[in-house]
Design an enzyme around this catalytic site. Structure first.
Site, PDB file in Angstrom:
ATOM      1  N   HIS A 211       1.741   4.476  -2.738  1.00 55.40           N
ATOM      2  CA  HIS A 211       1.773   5.932  -2.520  1.00 55.40           C
ATOM      3  C   HIS A 211       3.129   6.501  -2.951  1.00 55.40           C
ATOM      4  O   HIS A 211       3.205   7.545  -3.606  1.00 55.40           O
ATOM      5  CB  HIS A 211       1.568   6.251  -1.031  1.00 55.40           C
ATOM      6  CG  HIS A 211       0.146   6.169  -0.560  1.00 55.40           C
ATOM      7  ND1 HIS A 211      -0.876   6.879  -1.145  1.00 55.40           N
ATOM      8  CD2 HIS A 211      -0.416   5.480   0.464  1.00 55.40           C
ATOM      9  CE1 HIS A 211      -2.015   6.623  -0.499  1.00 55.40           C
ATOM     10  NE2 HIS A 211      -1.767   5.771   0.475  1.00 55.40           N
TER      11      HIS A 211
ATOM     12  N   HIS B 186       0.840  -1.198   0.000  1.00 56.17           N
ATOM     13  CA  HIS B 186       0.000   0.000   0.000  1.00 56.17           C
ATOM     14  C   HIS B 186       0.880   1.256   0.000  1.00 56.17           C
ATOM     15  O   HIS B 186       0.733   2.142  -0.845  1.00 56.17           O
ATOM     16  CB  HIS B 186      -0.911  -0.042   1.234  1.00 56.17           C
ATOM     17  CG  HIS B 186      -1.851   1.112   1.376  1.00 56.17           C
ATOM     18  ND1 HIS B 186      -3.194   1.013   1.095  1.00 56.17           N
ATOM     19  CD2 HIS B 186      -1.653   2.391   1.761  1.00 56.17           C
ATOM     20  CE1 HIS B 186      -3.772   2.189   1.307  1.00 56.17           C
ATOM     21  NE2 HIS B 186      -2.864   3.042   1.720  1.00 56.17           N
ATOM     22  N   GLU B 187       1.821   1.307   0.931  1.00 56.46           N
ATOM     23  CA  GLU B 187       2.648   2.518   1.068  1.00 56.46           C
ATOM     24  C   GLU B 187       3.599   2.685  -0.111  1.00 56.46           C
ATOM     25  O   GLU B 187       3.874   3.809  -0.531  1.00 56.46           O
ATOM     26  CB  GLU B 187       3.404   2.503   2.400  1.00 56.46           C
ATOM     27  CG  GLU B 187       2.515   2.449   3.652  1.00 56.46           C
ATOM     28  CD  GLU B 187       1.417   3.499   3.698  1.00 56.46           C
ATOM     29  OE1 GLU B 187       1.545   4.548   3.039  1.00 56.46           O
ATOM     30  OE2 GLU B 187       0.395   3.264   4.395  1.00 56.46           O
TER      31      GLU B 187
ATOM     32  N   GLU C 256      -4.931   7.470  -2.990  1.00 59.54           N
ATOM     33  CA  GLU C 256      -5.399   6.200  -2.433  1.00 59.54           C
ATOM     34  C   GLU C 256      -5.695   5.185  -3.544  1.00 59.54           C
ATOM     35  O   GLU C 256      -5.594   3.979  -3.323  1.00 59.54           O
ATOM     36  CB  GLU C 256      -6.629   6.455  -1.552  1.00 59.54           C
ATOM     37  CG  GLU C 256      -6.948   5.361  -0.556  1.00 59.54           C
ATOM     38  CD  GLU C 256      -5.894   5.166   0.546  1.00 59.54           C
ATOM     39  OE1 GLU C 256      -4.926   5.944   0.641  1.00 59.54           O
ATOM     40  OE2 GLU C 256      -6.052   4.194   1.301  1.00 59.54           O
TER      41      GLU C 256
HETATM   42 ZN    ZN Z   1      -3.179   5.141   1.900  1.00 56.82          ZN
END
Ligand code: ZN
Length: 498
Positions: free
Chosen positions: A263, A259-260, A289
């Site tokens: 980003h 997830h990170e 997101e």
């Molecule tokens: Zn996030």
């Protein structure tokens, strides 16, 4: 859609210098915040709060300076897209009185401290006055934008520019109407088992780093560290800090890392020409997101991805995974279960947690719900959406930090990210022949390149709606996400007709 090009090469040097200073202050802020969560001893908190407040004040002073406004007027003809985005930041900051900005910041810090105490007491009543104050200030903020159709619009606009409460309400009604029945169908199926056994943390970190590297993490421009609440920071385009929290009893830290890194790839992939302008970062929280969710869920929870990675996992975790085949593994990482806590929610229930928060904060801002009645309203909606009973405030209304800090209008961006991730995935599948097969071979470069071309490189040049239109061929639309969830979980749970 065709827009005039704008790459900063025709900027007045005096404007470049001013924008560059704003970028530097943002980078310093990112660095201080990263350090606060990753390195700083607890004793540093008071000094850090002062330093952050000073940087934020300097940033605000420079952003509202009339000289900046004049230079942006001149730039409108030569660098229209840069001027448009920077002008918007300047205008919004000027509309809000300094006294109100300071009051919001103070109430946010106090609210956070009160929230921590309320969590310790497991008692919403302790927190209620602070929340009431934050809602009151949010409404005063909204009043600075009297042209808005709804007081929620200027609050949402801080995080998702160009989207209105009316659009979010329509979007969420469609999501809820499909997700609640999908969830009740899944709930009728036998409960699924998670893994029997543990995943030693050192080995998780090793394989996590390998996965991150296959996504685009490289040691020359990235760092991986531990944090209690995983996040990503970008003190520079080539200085990407990702964090995770590995847990011996689950693989949640691996998914948090993907997830990170999602980003981080967005910030790292912005066109270097925008680096010294204020446009060299992600355009909105929802679009951001969409990047993290696409990597975490559409890639990271797919059968294709684990076709390549499960054999590597078995080498690292022989005791736990020796007898787990690919189908069992994919089922175990995609268990759907209504739970009380948003951050632990699966792909099907996650957006329902978000819709609940959106409906409640909309009612708080409108004044149709009193803060004192919030826990009861929360419990009623949890029952209605997810069928669960809320035992106490800690597992209910006190679980998220956002409202304590006066962050109101933020929650919808989480679900917007899920919706957009599925739209981008569908577009990528159309554009990249053999995408699934490549992922099954562990090759993620084609997807990363596609995302960079369609999303990352633009930074903040395009508005979120313009970016979504050009990347997916249409506006934000929940159809792709609902089809994806219906097909995936219909197959995983053996539900016919979905
Ligand atoms: Zn996030």
């Amino acid at each position: 859609m065709s827009l005039p090009s704008s790459d900063g090469s025709r900027l007045d040097p005096r404007l470049s210098e001013r924008l560059g200073e704003l970028v530097d202050l943002t980078h310093v802020e990112q660095m201080l915040a990263w350090d606060q969560q990753v390195m700083m001893p607890a004793g540093g908190a008071p000094a850090r709060a002062e330093a952050l407040a000073t940087i934020s004040r300097l940033h605000h002073q420079r952003l509202v300076a009339p000289e900046l406004g004049a230079l942006l007027d001149d730039a409108a003809a030569t660098e229209p897209l840069i001027a448009r985005a920077a002008r918007r930041d300047h205008d919004v900051a000027r509309r809000v009185p300094a006294e109100l900005t300071a009051a919001m910041s103070l109430a946010g810090s106090q609210g956070y401290a009160t929230w921590l105490q309320a969590r310790e007491d497991n008692d919403f009543a302790t927190f209620e006055p602070a929340l009431r104050r934050n809602i009151e200030l949010a409404r005063r903020y909204a009043e600075c934008f009297p042209e808005a159709a709804h007081p929620y619009d200027p609050l949402l606009d801080r995080y998702e520019a160009g989207t209105t409460a009316a659009q979010v309400t329509t979007l969420f009604e469609r999501l809820r109407a499909a997700l609640v029945p999908l969830l009740s169908q899944i709930a009728l199926q036998p409960a699924r088992q998670t893994f029997a056994g543990d995943f030693p943390i050192a080995a998780q970190r090793e394989v996590g780093l390998e996965i991150a590297q296959s996504m685009g993490f490289d040691a020359g421009a990235w760092r991986l560290d531990d944090a209690v609440h995983p996040f990503a920071a970008a003190p520079g385009r080539a200085d990407i800090r990702v964090t995770s929290r590995f847990d011996e009893h689950s693989l949640s830290g691996l998914f948090a890392l993907m997830h990170e890194v999602g980003h981080g790839l967005y910030e790292h992939g912005v066109d270097p020409a925008l680096e010294r302008t204020t446009l060299g970062s992600g355009v909105s929280l929802g679009v951001h997101e969409s990047q993290s969710r696409l990597w975490e869920n559409l890639v990271g929870r797919s059968r294709e991805f684990w076709t390549h990675w499960l054999p590597r996992m078995r080498e690292r975790f022989p005791l736990t995974l020796r007898d787990v085949d690919l189908d069992a593994f994919v089922r175990a990482i995609n268990i759907v279960r209504p739970t009380l806590i948003r951050v632990e929610a699966d792909e099907v229930t996650y957006s329902l947690h978000v819709i609940l928060r959106y409906e409640l904060e909309l009612a708080l801002v409108e004044g149709s719900l009193a803060t004192a009645d919030l826990p009861a309203a929360w419990a009623a909606k949890m029952k209605q959406f997810l069928g669960v009973d809320v035992p106490d405030d800690l597992n209910g209304v006190l679980q998220d930090v956002h409202w304590s800090e006066g962050i109101i209008g933020y929650f919808p961006t989480y679900a917007i990210g899920n919706v957009l991730a599925a739209q981008l995935w569908r577009a990528a599948e159309g554009d990249i022949p053999g995408l699934g097969e490549a992922i099954a071979r562990g090759e993620l470069g084609a997807l990363r390149t596609w995302l960079r071309e369609k999303v990352h490189r633009h930074g903040r040049l395009l508005s979120p709606p313009e970016l979504i239109e050009q990347a997916t061929g249409g506006p934000l639309d929940p159809a792709a996400m609902l089809e994806y969830l219906g097909a995936k979980y219909g197959a995983l749970y053996g539900i016919s007709g979905s």
